[in-house]
Design an enzyme around this catalytic site. Structure first.
Site, short mmCIF file in Angstrom:
data_model
loop_
_atom_site.label_atom_id
_atom_site.label_comp_id
_atom_site.label_asym_id
_atom_site.label_seq_id
_atom_site.Cartn_x
_atom_site.Cartn_y
_atom_site.Cartn_z
N TYR A 1 0.85 -1.19 0.00
CA TYR A 1 0.00 0.00 0.00
C TYR A 1 0.88 1.24 0.00
O TYR A 1 2.07 1.19 0.34
CB TYR A 1 -0.95 0.01 1.20
CG TYR A 1 -0.29 0.31 2.53
CD1 TYR A 1 -0.15 1.63 2.99
CD2 TYR A 1 0.18 -0.72 3.34
CE1 TYR A 1 0.46 1.90 4.21
CE2 TYR A 1 0.78 -0.46 4.56
CZ TYR A 1 0.92 0.86 4.99
OH TYR A 1 1.53 1.12 6.20
N CYS A 2 0.30 2.37 -0.42
CA CYS A 2 1.03 3.64 -0.41
C CYS A 2 0.10 4.70 0.19
O CYS A 2 -0.61 4.41 1.14
CB CYS A 2 1.49 4.02 -1.82
SG CYS A 2 0.14 4.23 -3.01
N LYS A 3 0.07 5.88 -0.36
CA LYS A 3 -0.81 6.94 0.15
C LYS A 3 -2.22 6.79 -0.39
O LYS A 3 -3.19 6.84 0.36
CB LYS A 3 -0.25 8.32 -0.21
CG LYS A 3 -1.10 9.50 0.29
CD LYS A 3 -0.48 10.83 -0.14
CE LYS A 3 -1.23 12.01 0.49
NZ LYS A 3 -2.63 12.12 0.01
#
Length: 356
Positions: free
Chosen positions: A140-142
């Protein structure tokens, strides 16, 4: 012996000597030395080894396999934040990678138990990744863009069971799920073995040097391109049934599942913009094309849903009355008396504004 005998003897000796002195000297033949043969040693020529031919990675075949391993039945390898939270409760050892920059973790924390490996360094840190290529991994990221890059990179490196948390940390925070504060440095957990160096180096270079802006373009910018008549091809990466329910004109439908078999329908020299439902499939699509030599390809952020939310024109879509009435109701609440007024108030307004 008498002197008379000595004299003729002496004269004979002198005459002999004189005769010898006048005779020509014996000819002495010159000694001719045989020439010494000079042996020139030929340089030793080592046998030349045939150059090692390194075959370029077959990214068309690779992405055919990667795309074939995901699809509608697997939600295109995505999962929402609440589903990840439930899995972590049941399996706290699930390998979760936060691919944001460390400064972002310091700012708003991270998913409990996640380890931080920024997306640009994934291919540089194979020892931080599981040794088992079939182990479950969640990235996951932002918001979902960088994690889609990470998902694709890990798949190109051979990992077969990777999922991408949609909406990223923004979605996790919006769902008010638990957060761990501070950094989450990853530790070495394996001894990497690179079986295909050419493929690894190509993936590493791509990971280290991602396209500017993560190869994404805003839907409003795409709309401006259409209005201005800019020359490019618009590709709808959704399935045919989705396309038939409504699309952005003048998009052509080449689903993600079919693109590797239909590369000849896309001109490598032409600029292309790809969209899907929300942006995940179109980004995988864009990366796949770029790894196959298409250098001017972009993914439209937010996809078709974002396009409609921005109230941009579509073709063939049934009216979304659910969204329409949600907007109408939101604009007429208790503070606006639900859009009503009594007779005396109308009378007063008409006195003040007869043109009402």
């Amino acid at each position: 012996m008498s002197r008379k005998i000595y004299l003729p003897v002496v004269l004979l000796v002198l005459f002999t000597l004189l005769l010898g002195a006048c005779s020509p000297a014996p000819v002495v033949e010159p000694v001719v030395e045989e020439p010494t043969a000079v042996v020139v040693e030929e340089p030793v020529v080592e046998p030349t080894e045939a150059p090692v031919v390194v075959e370029a990675p077959d990214f068309q075949a690779l992405f055919t396999e990667i795309i074939g391993n995901t699809g509608k039945e697997k939600s295109y390898s995505t999962m929402p934040a609440d589903a990840l939270n439930t899995e972590l409760i049941e399996n706290p050892d699930l390998f979760v990678i936060d691919v944001r920059e460390p400064s972002e973790l310091e700012e708003n924390g991270h998913v409990p138990g996640a380890v931080n490996i920024p997306v640009k360094t994934l291919a540089d840190n194979l020892a931080l990744l599981p040794a088992d290529l079939d182990e479950e991994i969640v990235v996951y990221c932002k918001s979902g863009t960088r994690s889609t890059f990470a998902w694709t990179i890990l798949n190109m490196l051979g990992y077969t069971n990777v999922r991408n948390m949609t909406a990223g940390m923004d979605g996790w925070l919006k769902a008010e799920l638990p957060v761990e504060e501070g950094l989450a440095p990853a530790e070495e957990i394996s001894t990497p073995i690179v079986e295909n160096e050419a493929l690894y180096l190509a993936v590493k270079d791509f990971a280290n040097n991602p396209p500017e802006g993560w190869a994404s373009v805003k839907n409003t910018d795409v709309n401006e391109m259409l209005i201005n008549g800019e020359e490019f091809v618009l590709i709808d990466a959704r399935r045919a049934d989705e396309y038939e329910a409504g699309y952005v004109d003048p998009a052509v439908n080449i689903p993600l599942e079919e693109v590797m078999a239909r590369l000849d329908e896309i001109d490598p020299s032409t600029k292309a913009v790809v969209y899907c439902k929300s942006g995940i499939r179109s980004l995988i699509y864009t990366i796949a094309l770029r790894m196959n030599g298409y250098t001017n390809v972009f993914s439209m952020s937010g996809g078709y849903e974002g396009w409609k939310t921005a109230e941009l024109p579509v073709v063939g879509a049934a009216p979304d009355f659910k969204a329409l009435f949600a907007k109408i109701i939101a604009n007429h609440g208790a503070d606006k008396s639900y859009g009503t007024m009594p007779a005396d108030v109308l009378n007063t307004e008409l006195i003040e504004n007869p043109d009402l």
